[in-house]
Design a protein around this motif. Structure first.
Motif, PDB file in Angstrom:
ATOM      1  N   SER A  36      35.549  -7.210 143.569  1.00 31.62           N
ATOM      2  CA  SER A  36      35.477  -6.953 144.990  1.00 31.62           C
ATOM      3  C   SER A  36      34.629  -5.710 145.240  1.00 31.62           C
ATOM      4  O   SER A  36      34.952  -4.626 144.761  1.00 31.62           O
ATOM      5  N   GLY A  37      33.536  -5.902 145.971  1.00 27.56           N
ATOM      6  CA  GLY A  37      32.617  -4.796 146.253  1.00 27.56           C
ATOM      7  C   GLY A  37      32.741  -4.294 147.677  1.00 27.56           C
ATOM      8  O   GLY A  37      31.920  -3.529 148.158  1.00 27.56           O
ATOM      9  N   SER A  38      33.810  -4.736 148.348  1.00 30.20           N
ATOM     10  CA  SER A  38      34.047  -4.226 149.702  1.00 30.20           C
ATOM     11  C   SER A  38      35.541  -3.967 149.874  1.00 30.20           C
ATOM     12  O   SER A  38      36.311  -4.103 148.925  1.00 30.20           O
ATOM     13  N   GLY A  39      35.957  -3.597 151.068  1.00 33.62           N
ATOM     14  CA  GLY A  39      37.376  -3.317 151.300  1.00 33.62           C
ATOM     15  C   GLY A  39      37.768  -1.897 150.915  1.00 33.62           C
ATOM     16  O   GLY A  39      38.951  -1.612 150.761  1.00 33.62           O
ATOM     17  N   PHE A  40      36.796  -1.000 150.770  1.00 33.96           N
ATOM     18  CA  PHE A  40      37.132   0.385 150.420  1.00 33.96           C
ATOM     19  C   PHE A  40      37.385   1.179 151.699  1.00 33.96           C
ATOM     20  O   PHE A  40      36.511   1.303 152.555  1.00 33.96           O
ATOM     21  N   VAL A  41      38.607   1.653 151.840  1.00 31.41           N
ATOM     22  CA  VAL A  41      39.002   2.383 153.046  1.00 31.41           C
ATOM     23  C   VAL A  41      39.642   3.716 152.654  1.00 31.41           C
ATOM     24  O   VAL A  41      40.083   3.897 151.514  1.00 31.41           O
ATOM     25  N   PHE A  42      39.680   4.611 153.611  1.00 28.45           N
ATOM     26  CA  PHE A  42      40.194   5.955 153.350  1.00 28.45           C
ATOM     27  C   PHE A  42      41.467   6.218 154.127  1.00 28.45           C
ATOM     28  O   PHE A  42      41.587   5.839 155.292  1.00 28.45           O
ATOM     29  N   TYR A  43      42.429   6.849 153.435  1.00 29.60           N
ATOM     30  CA  TYR A  43      43.635   7.341 154.100  1.00 29.60           C
ATOM     31  C   TYR A  43      43.550   8.846 153.954  1.00 29.60           C
ATOM     32  O   TYR A  43      43.748   9.382 152.861  1.00 29.60           O
ATOM     33  N   GLY A  44      43.166   9.523 155.026  1.00 30.89           N
ATOM     34  CA  GLY A  44      42.814  10.932 154.887  1.00 30.89           C
ATOM     35  C   GLY A  44      41.624  11.018 153.930  1.00 30.89           C
ATOM     36  O   GLY A  44      40.645  10.314 154.112  1.00 30.89           O
ATOM     37  N   ASP A  45      41.772  11.842 152.882  1.00 35.59           N
ATOM     38  CA  ASP A  45      40.703  11.995 151.891  1.00 35.59           C
ATOM     39  C   ASP A  45      40.823  10.996 150.750  1.00 35.59           C
ATOM     40  O   ASP A  45      40.010  10.990 149.836  1.00 35.59           O
ATOM     41  N   PHE A  46      41.892  10.194 150.745  1.00 32.71           N
ATOM     42  CA  PHE A  46      42.164   9.315 149.609  1.00 32.71           C
ATOM     43  C   PHE A  46      41.469   7.962 149.748  1.00 32.71           C
ATOM     44  O   PHE A  46      41.493   7.355 150.815  1.00 32.71           O
ATOM     45  N   LEU A  47      40.893   7.495 148.644  1.00 33.04           N
ATOM     46  CA  LEU A  47      40.233   6.189 148.646  1.00 33.04           C
ATOM     47  C   LEU A  47      41.218   5.098 148.218  1.00 33.04           C
ATOM     48  O   LEU A  47      41.841   5.172 147.157  1.00 33.04           O
ATOM     49  N   LEU A  48      41.334   4.088 149.077  1.00 40.99           N
ATOM     50  CA  LEU A  48      42.199   2.940 148.800  1.00 40.99           C
ATOM     51  C   LEU A  48      41.345   1.675 148.821  1.00 40.99           C
ATOM     52  O   LEU A  48      40.196   1.702 149.255  1.00 40.99           O
ATOM     53  N   HIS A  49      41.951   0.593 148.351  1.00 44.21           N
ATOM     54  CA  HIS A  49      41.242  -0.685 148.421  1.00 44.21           C
ATOM     55  C   HIS A  49      42.080  -1.703 149.172  1.00 44.21           C
ATOM     56  O   HIS A  49      43.279  -1.851 148.904  1.00 44.21           O
ATOM     57  N   LYS A  50      41.446  -2.398 150.099  1.00 47.22           N
ATOM     58  CA  LYS A  50      42.132  -3.406 150.905  1.00 47.22           C
ATOM     59  C   LYS A  50      41.940  -4.772 150.265  1.00 47.22           C
ATOM     60  O   LYS A  50      40.813  -5.237 150.082  1.00 47.22           O
ATOM     61  N   GLU A  51      43.074  -5.386 149.897  1.00 44.70           N
ATOM     62  CA  GLU A  51      43.014  -6.713 149.285  1.00 44.70           C
ATOM     63  C   GLU A  51      42.714  -7.764 150.360  1.00 44.70           C
ATOM     64  O   GLU A  51      42.811  -7.480 151.552  1.00 44.70           O
ATOM     65  N   THR A  52      42.398  -8.989 149.925  1.00 43.22           N
ATOM     66  CA  THR A  52      42.112 -10.052 150.904  1.00 43.22           C
ATOM     67  C   THR A  52      43.348 -10.325 151.772  1.00 43.22           C
ATOM     68  O   THR A  52      43.230 -10.752 152.916  1.00 43.22           O
ATOM     69  N   SER A  53      44.550 -10.011 151.241  1.00 42.81           N
ATOM     70  CA  SER A  53      45.789 -10.168 152.015  1.00 42.81           C
ATOM     71  C   SER A  53      45.894  -9.143 153.143  1.00 42.81           C
ATOM     72  O   SER A  53      46.713  -9.285 154.039  1.00 42.81           O
ATOM     73  N   GLY A  54      45.093  -8.086 153.066  1.00 41.09           N
ATOM     74  CA  GLY A  54      45.180  -7.006 154.043  1.00 41.09           C
ATOM     75  C   GLY A  54      45.983  -5.825 153.528  1.00 41.09           C
ATOM     76  O   GLY A  54      45.973  -4.749 154.125  1.00 41.09           O
ATOM     77  N   ASP A  55      46.689  -6.007 152.393  1.00 40.40           N
ATOM     78  CA  ASP A  55      47.444  -4.891 151.814  1.00 40.40           C
ATOM     79  C   ASP A  55      46.487  -3.845 151.261  1.00 40.40           C
ATOM     80  O   ASP A  55      45.420  -4.184 150.759  1.00 40.40           O
ATOM     81  N   LEU A  56      46.926  -2.590 151.340  1.00 41.12           N
ATOM     82  CA  LEU A  56      46.106  -1.507 150.794  1.00 41.12           C
ATOM     83  C   LEU A  56      46.695  -1.026 149.493  1.00 41.12           C
ATOM     84  O   LEU A  56      47.918  -0.851 149.381  1.00 41.12           O
ATOM     85  N   GLN A  57      45.860  -0.787 148.502  1.00 44.49           N
ATOM     86  CA  GLN A  57      46.337  -0.404 147.184  1.00 44.49           C
ATOM     87  C   GLN A  57      45.610   0.837 146.696  1.00 44.49           C
ATOM     88  O   GLN A  57      44.417   1.004 146.939  1.00 44.49           O
ATOM     89  N   SER A  58      46.350   1.674 145.949  1.00 44.99           N
ATOM     90  CA  SER A  58      45.729   2.738 145.169  1.00 44.99           C
ATOM     91  C   SER A  58      46.196   2.504 143.751  1.00 44.99           C
ATOM     92  O   SER A  58      47.350   2.765 143.418  1.00 44.99           O
ATOM     93  N   MET A  59      45.383   1.913 142.920  1.00 40.94           N
ATOM     94  CA  MET A  59      45.788   1.538 141.561  1.00 40.94           C
ATOM     95  C   MET A  59      44.833   2.101 140.520  1.00 40.94           C
ATOM     96  O   MET A  59      44.611   1.520 139.462  1.00 40.94           O
ATOM     97  N   TRP A  60      44.249   3.260 140.834  1.00 40.18           N
ATOM     98  CA  TRP A  60      43.296   3.884 139.910  1.00 40.18           C
ATOM     99  C   TRP A  60      44.048   4.456 138.716  1.00 40.18           C
ATOM    100  O   TRP A  60      45.130   5.012 138.874  1.00 40.18           O
ATOM    101  N   TYR A  61      43.461   4.343 137.530  1.00 42.50           N
ATOM    102  CA  TYR A  61      43.997   5.052 136.369  1.00 42.50           C
ATOM    103  C   TYR A  61      42.857   5.365 135.402  1.00 42.50           C
ATOM    104  O   TYR A  61      41.790   4.735 135.457  1.00 42.50           O
ATOM    105  N   ALA A  62      43.107   6.347 134.560  1.00 41.11           N
ATOM    106  CA  ALA A  62      42.081   6.828 133.647  1.00 41.11           C
ATOM    107  C   ALA A  62      42.527   6.590 132.210  1.00 41.11           C
ATOM    108  O   ALA A  62      43.705   6.700 131.889  1.00 41.11           O
ATOM    109  N   VAL A  63      41.578   6.253 131.358  1.00 37.88           N
ATOM    110  CA  VAL A  63      41.841   6.013 129.939  1.00 37.88           C
ATOM    111  C   VAL A  63      40.863   6.881 129.142  1.00 37.88           C
ATOM    112  O   VAL A  63      39.672   6.919 129.471  1.00 37.88           O
ATOM    113  N   PRO A  64      41.338   7.599 128.115  1.00 33.60           N
ATOM    114  CA  PRO A  64      40.427   8.442 127.325  1.00 33.60           C
ATOM    115  C   PRO A  64      39.242   7.624 126.802  1.00 33.60           C
ATOM    116  O   PRO A  64      39.435   6.505 126.311  1.00 33.60           O
TER     117      PRO A  64
END
Ligand SMILES: *[C@@H]1O[C@H](CO)[C@@H](O)[C@H](O)[C@H]1NC(C)=O
Ligand SMILES: *[C@@H]1O[C@H](CO)[C@@H](O)[C@H](O)[C@H]1NC(C)=O
Ligand SMILES: *[C@@H]1O[C@H](CO)[C@@H](O)[C@H](O)[C@H]1NC(C)=O
Ligand SMILES: *[C@@H]1O[C@H](CO)[C@@H](O)[C@H](O)[C@H]1NC(C)=O
Ligand SMILES: *[C@@H]1O[C@H](CO)[C@@H](O)[C@H](O)[C@H]1NC(C)=O
Ligand SMILES: *[C@@H]1O[C@H](CO)[C@@H](O)[C@H](O)[C@H]1NC(C)=O
Ligand SMILES: *[C@@H]1O[C@H](CO)[C@@H](O)[C@H](O)[C@H]1NC(C)=O
Length: 190
Positions: free
Chosen positions: A121-149
């Protein structure tokens, strides 16, 4: 728990479609993204022209590595160009930021020349304040970022949706448009 508190703590969140707490307001000028999580105090997002990483681009062993300067499009896609003030002058430019779709088994957050990939998905990027979230096709907003060494010191691969990812050393992160304050810098180096 409140949305903002979860985000600050780096807890993955889902906000139901149509939730009144949301103010979707994208930055109006170019911005960088910074990752915050346990032991990651505002490391900038960079790319080598393909995968997304967090850390200092100039510490990467890849000559194409450069910190990303984003522009938010009106269709909620994010266009990436190198921030040449912060780093190298790579050959890539004008890439589209994307996360894997809900149906994809990939975890990679990345960049590409193309906006059409059935599994990303290359769209659906929305901001809550300064935070970047992603809007799924359902309309739900997710923050599921994680980092791996990544294998290189202080450089992590930026991923999305840790479900089914057993990699050791995963760190849940949030992405913000705000760079760390000097105080945060000092704290993370202490
Ligand atoms: C580009 O990098 C410089 C140096 O780190 C920084 O001051 C500036 O805010 C960055 N610009 C964007 C749009 O990220
Ligand atoms: C996360 O991954 C799981 C397992 O692959 C999948 O069922 C779920 O839909 C994904 N969620 C998102 C928001 O991508
Ligand atoms: C983007 O296009 C350029 C020129 O066609 C190519 O060299 C580069 O590898 C492409 N990058 C990606 C991430 O697809
Ligand atoms: C930037 O990328 C978009 C999407 O891939 C494309 O439509 C547009 O023509 C590109 N612009 C430039 C200046 O290359
Ligand atoms: C999307 O995923 C399916 C199943 O994993 C795969 O067969 C297909 O090639 C993928 N499409 C793209 C464009 O990567
Ligand atoms: C995956 O992403 C593409 C591009 O945004 C979109 O057209 C497609 O409907 C998405 N599929 C699913 C299952 O979310
Ligand atoms: C960069 O470092 C990684 C991790 O140590 C290694 O796998 C990769 O081969 C290195 N790449 C280059 C171009 O030296």
């Amino acid at each position: 728990m409140h949305v903002m508190q979860s985000l600050i703590l780096g807890i993955p969140i889902a906000i139901a479609a149509g939730s009144p707490v949301l103010v979707e307001r994208a930055p109006t000028s170019a911005f960088g993204l910074f990752a915050y999580g346990d032991g990651i105090g505002g490391a900038p997002l960079f790319t080598t022209g393909d995968g997304a990483f967090i850390g200092t681009a100039t510490h990467s062993n890849d000559s194409q590595a450069a910190q990303v300067e984003f522009i938010a499009n009106s269709d909620n896609s994010l266009v990436a160009n190198p921030n040449t003030t912060a780093a190298n002058d790579p050959t890539w430019s004008n890439l589209t930021f994307s996360v894997p779709n809900t149906t994809s088994s990939s975890h990679q957050v990345g960049f590409s020349n193309s906006t059409s990939d059935d599994n990303r998905s290359g769209s659906g990027f929305v901001f809550y304040g300064d935070f970047l979230l992603h809007k799924e096709t359902s309309g739900d907003l997710q923050s599921m970022w994680y980092a791996v060494p990544s294998g290189q010191d202080n450089i992590w691969t930026l991923n999305w949706n840790y479900t089914d990812d057993d990699t050791d050393g995963k760190v849940l992160v949030t992405l913000k448009t705000t760079p760390p304050s000097k105080a945060v810098d000092d704290a993370s180096e202490a």
